[in-house]
Scaffold this motif. Structure first.
Motif, short mmCIF file in Angstrom:
data_model
loop_
_atom_site.label_atom_id
_atom_site.label_comp_id
_atom_site.label_asym_id
_atom_site.label_seq_id
_atom_site.Cartn_x
_atom_site.Cartn_y
_atom_site.Cartn_z
N LYS A 1 -7.14 -2.76 -5.06
CA LYS A 1 -6.77 -2.20 -5.57
C LYS A 1 -5.45 -0.67 -6.21
O LYS A 1 -5.19 -0.05 -5.24
CB LYS A 1 -8.38 -1.66 -6.61
N LEU A 2 -5.96 -0.82 -7.66
CA LEU A 2 -4.51 0.33 -7.87
C LEU A 2 -4.80 1.31 -8.48
O LEU A 2 -6.13 1.28 -9.21
CB LEU A 2 -3.37 -0.33 -8.87
N VAL A 3 -4.44 2.24 -8.14
CA VAL A 3 -5.41 3.58 -8.90
C VAL A 3 -4.44 4.90 -9.64
O VAL A 3 -3.10 5.16 -9.39
CB VAL A 3 -6.42 4.44 -7.85
N SER B 1 6.09 7.46 -14.09
CA SER B 1 7.17 8.18 -15.07
C SER B 1 6.60 9.58 -14.69
O SER B 1 5.31 10.05 -14.10
CB SER B 1 6.88 7.06 -16.06
N GLU B 2 6.69 10.53 -16.07
CA GLU B 2 6.38 11.38 -15.76
C GLU B 2 4.26 11.32 -15.71
O GLU B 2 4.27 11.44 -16.94
CB GLU B 2 6.65 12.29 -16.42
N GLY B 3 4.21 12.06 -15.50
CA GLY B 3 2.79 12.08 -15.60
C GLY B 3 2.15 11.20 -15.27
O GLY B 3 1.28 11.27 -15.40
N LEU B 4 2.26 10.25 -14.53
CA LEU B 4 2.26 8.72 -13.91
C LEU B 4 1.92 8.59 -12.31
O LEU B 4 2.97 8.29 -12.43
CB LEU B 4 2.26 8.01 -15.37
N LYS B 5 0.97 8.74 -11.84
CA LYS B 5 1.29 8.04 -10.13
C LYS B 5 0.35 7.06 -10.34
O LYS B 5 -0.21 6.99 -11.41
CB LYS B 5 1.32 9.11 -9.53
N LEU B 6 1.06 5.83 -9.01
CA LEU B 6 0.60 4.49 -9.07
C LEU B 6 0.24 5.10 -7.42
O LEU B 6 0.52 5.42 -6.44
CB LEU B 6 0.67 3.18 -9.07
N ILE B 7 -1.25 4.25 -7.23
CA ILE B 7 -1.99 4.31 -5.72
C ILE B 7 -2.05 3.05 -5.34
O ILE B 7 -3.50 2.74 -5.91
CB ILE B 7 -2.68 6.31 -4.83
N VAL B 8 -1.65 2.63 -4.21
CA VAL B 8 -1.97 1.21 -4.01
C VAL B 8 -2.91 1.50 -2.53
O VAL B 8 -2.20 2.15 -2.04
CB VAL B 8 -1.16 0.48 -3.86
N ILE B 9 -3.98 0.94 -3.24
CA ILE B 9 -5.28 1.09 -1.55
C ILE B 9 -5.91 -0.19 -1.89
O ILE B 9 -6.36 -1.04 -2.10
CB ILE B 9 -5.99 1.52 -2.51
N GLU C 1 1.38 -1.36 0.27
CA GLU C 1 -0.41 -0.14 -0.26
C GLU C 1 0.50 1.49 0.34
O GLU C 1 2.04 1.03 0.74
CB GLU C 1 -0.92 0.50 1.25
N GLY C 2 0.63 2.33 -0.41
CA GLY C 2 1.29 3.44 -1.06
C GLY C 2 1.44 4.77 -2.07
O GLY C 2 0.65 3.94 -3.13
N ALA C 3 1.70 5.17 -2.02
CA ALA C 3 1.91 5.67 -3.28
C ALA C 3 3.56 5.80 -4.28
O ALA C 3 4.42 5.93 -3.51
CB ALA C 3 1.35 7.73 -3.44
N PHE C 4 3.23 5.94 -5.85
CA PHE C 4 4.29 5.55 -6.12
C PHE C 4 4.60 6.15 -8.28
O PHE C 4 3.57 6.57 -8.51
CB PHE C 4 4.75 3.96 -6.06
N GLU C 5 5.36 6.91 -7.82
CA GLU C 5 5.77 7.61 -9.32
C GLU C 5 6.61 6.80 -9.91
O GLU C 5 7.21 5.96 -10.02
CB GLU C 5 6.87 9.11 -9.49
#
Length: 150
Positions: free
Chosen positions: A142-144, A42-50, A36-40
């Motif tokens: 989920k992934l956001v 690439s430029e303009g694309l971030k992933l948040i695992v919830i 769980e957490g937030a990850f960069e």
């Protein structure tokens, strides 16, 4: 809004350059074991695992939201998960001011509909899609992906 299965993800690559990056990340990663957490990504694309326990419809609708600067790609890993949805043009009851820092605008409006995602399905939610998620019973994961519009 788009609802589909991961097996059909390539159909949507042409909609935005970072859609392909997001879906390729999913296909090359053990998504079931992501922390769980937030990850960069690439430029303009971030992933948040919830992950967490699902909420009731009433509780989740308190967070009925949309975004101005990002498109959400929400991919269900463990569920099922129900979403509330309404087109932004029909929302007339803002819940506070837009937060530029968090890129979120909330509404008090009632959803027009609810839909359910099963595991390995996704929803692409554009700025015109007001939505509330994490509706369900039991544990949800989920992934956001936050895809910057410009």
């Amino acid at each position: 809004m788009i609802i589909d299965s991961l097996q059909n993800a390539a159909k949507y690559y042409a909609l935005h350059p970072n859609f392909q990056k997001a879906f390729e990340y999913v296909s090359q990663t053990d998504i079931a074991n992501l922390e769980e957490g937030a990850f960069e990504i690439s430029e303009g694309l971030k992933l948040i695992v919830i992950q967490g326990e699902g909420n009731t419809r009433e509780e989740s609708i308190k967070g009925f939201e949309c975004h101005d600067k990002n498109i959400d790609i929400q991919i269900l890993i463990q569920g099922p998960e129900t979403y509330a949805w309404k087109p932004r043009r029909k929302c007339v009851n803002p819940n506070g001011e837009y937060s530029d820092e968090r890129d979120v605008r909330f509404f008090h409006d009632k959803p027009d509909m609810f839909f359910e995602l099963q595991e390995k399905q996704f929803a692409i939610l554009f700025p015109e899609d007001v939505h509330a998620a994490m509706i369900g019973e039991g544990f949800l994961k989920k992934l956001v992906f936050k895809v910057r519009i410009s």
